[in-house]
Design a protein around this motif. Structure first.
Motif: not given
Length: 253
Positions: A42-48, A66-68, A97-101, A109-112
């Motif tokens: 992100t503009p302010t930090k990193t994550k793994r 993930w966030k947008r 592609f985070p799950h829409p719900d 809590d699943i994402m492609l």
């Protein structure tokens, strides 16, 4: 800036969040060739986070990673994320592609992650099989979870670690997590009598049972006490298939 240099900057960044495998051991190098290390910026930090390759151009992980406002780079074929291993493939994510719900209670809590280019399958980079829609991972089964990061209190590592953990009866998580546990889409994993578990930063990694990915590391208590909650992959097999089918395998006509 070159990808490997960017990775070095990330690893040295004091604000980077670390993952944990508690009570495990260092994995035999490249014995989990499906594993993906996710570098999230992100503009302010990193994550793994963790993830795993399910098609040459798709990685499966947890939606909460993930966030947008974030960009993600996927690293495949790694054992030691610090070393410049010849086996590594560093590929940016084209689209998430985070799950829409998915919601803040970690439901769905699943994402492609669609990769910018398809991975080259090698001895160190391979696909992990998904369960059928009717597949059931039952209590008592001993499965494996792997990840990078802390291996104890304030003890870090850059090498992939693994631990074997046991699937629990749903009541273990119902009593601990109350209304935020749903047995139709989640799994309860980790014997509360054993100090063996995944933890923060291992999110998105696979729970592998008999060479099949049955779960995805999702959430648990902040102190890392088992059991913890995993996303039940078989409940999302139709969504996974439909999402990936929307995109032809890159490089094919």
């Amino acid at each position: 800036m070159k990808p490997l240099l960017l990775l070095l900057v990330f690893l040295l960044c004091p604000r980077a969040e670390a993952g944990k495998i508690i009570g495990g051991r260092e994995a035999v190098p490249h014995s989990h060739p499906y594993m993906a290390f996710l570098w999230i910026k992100t503009p302010t930090k990193t994550k793994r986070c963790g993830g795993f390759l399910v098609r040459e151009d798709f990685v499966l992980t947890a939606a909460h990673c993930w966030k947008r406002s974030r960009s993600i780079t996927v690293i495949l074929g790694a054992h030691d994320i610090k070393d410049n291993e010849r086996t590594k493939q560093i590929i940016p994510v084209k689209k998430a592609f985070p799950h829409p719900d998915y919601n803040s209670n970690y439901f769905n809590d699943i994402m492609l992650l669609q990769l910018e280019k398809k991975a080259k399958l090698t001895a160190e980079v391979s696909l992990l099989k998904l369960p059928s829609r009717k597949s059931q991972a039952t209590p008592g089964m001993v499965c494996t979870v792997a990840g990078w990061g802390l291996i104890g209190q304030n003890i870090s590592t850059t090498k992939l670690h693994e631990v074997q953990i046991e699937i629990q009866k749903d009541k273990e998580c119902v009593s601990r997590f109350k209304k935020v546990y749903n047995s139709t889409i989640q799994m309860c994993v980790g014997n509360p009598k054993e100090n063996k578990t995944s933890f923060k930063g291992d999110s998105g990694g696979p729970l592998v049972c008999e060479n099949v990915a049955q779960g995805i590391v999702s959430f648990g208590e902040k102190k890392g006490i088992p059991p913890r909650v995993y996303t039940r992959i078989s409940s999302f097999r139709l969504w996974i298939e439909k999402t990936m089918k929307s995109f032809k395998l890159q490089g094919q006509d």
